[in-house]
Design a protein around this motif. Structure first.
Motif, PDB file in Angstrom:
ATOM      1  N   LEU A 135       0.877  -1.173   0.000  1.00  0.00           N
ATOM      2  CA  LEU A 135       0.000   0.000   0.000  1.00  0.00           C
ATOM      3  C   LEU A 135       0.907   1.214   0.000  1.00  0.00           C
ATOM      4  O   LEU A 135       1.777   1.346   0.859  1.00  0.00           O
ATOM      5  N   ASP A 136       0.720   2.112  -0.981  1.00  0.00           N
ATOM      6  CA  ASP A 136       1.635   3.260  -1.018  1.00  0.00           C
ATOM      7  C   ASP A 136       1.218   4.328  -0.012  1.00  0.00           C
ATOM      8  O   ASP A 136       0.139   4.286   0.581  1.00  0.00           O
ATOM      9  N   ALA A 156      -2.173   6.141  -0.424  1.00  0.00           N
ATOM     10  CA  ALA A 156      -3.338   5.371   0.003  1.00  0.00           C
ATOM     11  C   ALA A 156      -3.456   5.336   1.520  1.00  0.00           C
ATOM     12  O   ALA A 156      -4.558   5.416   2.073  1.00  0.00           O
ATOM     13  N   ARG A 203      -4.840   8.698   2.744  1.00  0.00           N
ATOM     14  CA  ARG A 203      -6.269   8.898   2.471  1.00  0.00           C
ATOM     15  C   ARG A 203      -7.150   7.980   3.297  1.00  0.00           C
ATOM     16  O   ARG A 203      -8.370   8.134   3.312  1.00  0.00           O
ATOM     17  N   SER A 204      -6.549   7.020   3.983  1.00  0.00           N
ATOM     18  CA  SER A 204      -7.333   6.051   4.743  1.00  0.00           C
ATOM     19  C   SER A 204      -7.327   6.304   6.242  1.00  0.00           C
ATOM     20  O   SER A 204      -7.912   5.545   6.994  1.00  0.00           O
ATOM     21  N   GLN A 233      -0.262  15.779  -5.614  1.00  0.00           N
ATOM     22  CA  GLN A 233      -1.120  14.762  -5.002  1.00  0.00           C
ATOM     23  C   GLN A 233      -1.004  14.775  -3.486  1.00  0.00           C
ATOM     24  O   GLN A 233      -1.989  14.563  -2.777  1.00  0.00           O
ATOM     25  N   ALA A 242      -3.953  15.373  -0.697  1.00  0.00           N
ATOM     26  CA  ALA A 242      -4.237  14.438   0.400  1.00  0.00           C
ATOM     27  C   ALA A 242      -4.081  15.113   1.761  1.00  0.00           C
ATOM     28  O   ALA A 242      -4.024  14.440   2.786  1.00  0.00           O
ATOM     29  N   ASN A 260     -12.790   1.848   6.608  1.00  0.00           N
ATOM     30  CA  ASN A 260     -12.672   1.519   5.187  1.00  0.00           C
ATOM     31  C   ASN A 260     -11.701   0.384   4.907  1.00  0.00           C
ATOM     32  O   ASN A 260     -11.814  -0.281   3.879  1.00  0.00           O
ATOM     33  N   TRP A 261     -10.735   0.170   5.804  1.00  0.00           N
ATOM     34  CA  TRP A 261      -9.724  -0.876   5.623  1.00  0.00           C
ATOM     35  C   TRP A 261      -9.634  -1.703   6.892  1.00  0.00           C
ATOM     36  O   TRP A 261      -9.760  -1.176   7.996  1.00  0.00           O
ATOM     37  N   ALA A 295     -10.039  -4.194   1.942  1.00  0.00           N
ATOM     38  CA  ALA A 295     -11.018  -3.104   1.888  1.00  0.00           C
ATOM     39  C   ALA A 295     -12.354  -3.610   2.427  1.00  0.00           C
ATOM     40  O   ALA A 295     -12.779  -4.727   2.120  1.00  0.00           O
TER      41      ALA A 295
END
Length: 240
Positions: A61-62, A65, A68-69, A87, A91, A136-137, A150
């Motif tokens: 997972l970068d 990501a 944003r989580s 980007q 974020a 979300n995760w 997810a």
């Protein structure tokens, strides 16, 4: 005391950043160091650090990501690549540090974070219309065999003994989080409880079936499982 997590897939660089932070900001407690994105996200959710110093290119997972989580954790990106700056600030990153980081640049970042830390330490009234932050995760698996899933991939959650089973289209995974806690953290528009021990993703439901004894069952689109639907939870499915 403010706290931080460092995530970098190169252990030597993570250690160098931790050492520099210890020299330049001794009041900051680095409470975790992760070497891939999935572990970083799991540790942020578990430890709730104030700040996260994230590499962008990491396995699994970068850093984008991960950023944003998470909620409630201020992110600083630390990377060798400058093409992600736009980007990063999309974020809501607090800063964007290019490797190799020199002390003057890191000090400017620290000054910004210290100002933020002193601001957030002051109590502020909660917004009148604060929106809940849903899960979300999910970090699933036991021991050293862990993976990030997810919530939108899960067809249903099933309570089983000391664990909760995550049922996906082609596999199952285990987590230690109790079903009751999951029910409180999942978006009620996406997940619904259908039985004391079952939570189902609504978009995964194909139909509701009733047998000759009047018992209701939930049928899924992607699996042949037939899930019992308790009468106390049946009202929400009357329109199906």
């Amino acid at each position: 005391m403010p706290t931080a997590l460092i995530a970098d897939d190169e252990p030597l660089l993570a250690a160098a950043l931790q050492s520099a932070l210890a020299r330049l900001w001794p009041q900051l407690a680095v409470i975790a160091v992760a070497h891939d994105g999935a572990i970083a996200l799991a540790e942020i959710n578990r430890l709730r650090p104030d700040f996260a110093f994230l590499d962008i290119r990491m396995p699994g997972l970068d850093g984008m990501a991960v950023a944003r989580s998470v909620a409630g954790c201020r992110v600083v990106f630390v990377t060798a690549y400058d093409e992600y700056a736009l980007q990063a600030f999309d974020a809501a990153a607090m800063d964007y540090l290019l490797k190799p980081i020199d002390d003057p640049r890191l000090l400017r970042c620290i000054s910004r974070l210290q100002q933020l830390a002193s601001t957030v330490a002051m109590p502020a009234p909660a917004p009148a219309e604060a929106q809940p932050e849903y899960l979300n995760w999910i970090t699933a698996g036991l021991g050293n065999s862990k993976r990030l899933i997810a919530a939108s991939e899960v067809l249903y959650f099933k309570a089983c003994d000391k664990y909760t089973e995550l049922v996906l289209a082609t596999e199952t995974q285990l987590i230690r989080t109790p079903l009751k806690e999951l029910a409180a953290r999942l978006n009620p528009r996406e997940f619904a409880q259908i039985h004391r021990g079952l939570l189902v993703r609504l978009s995964a439901v194909q139909s509701i079936e009733q047998d000759m004894l009047g018992r209701n069952f939930v049928l899924l689109k992607d699996r042949e499982d037939k899930l019992p639907l308790s009468r106390s939870y049946a009202a929400q499915f009357k329109s199906m």
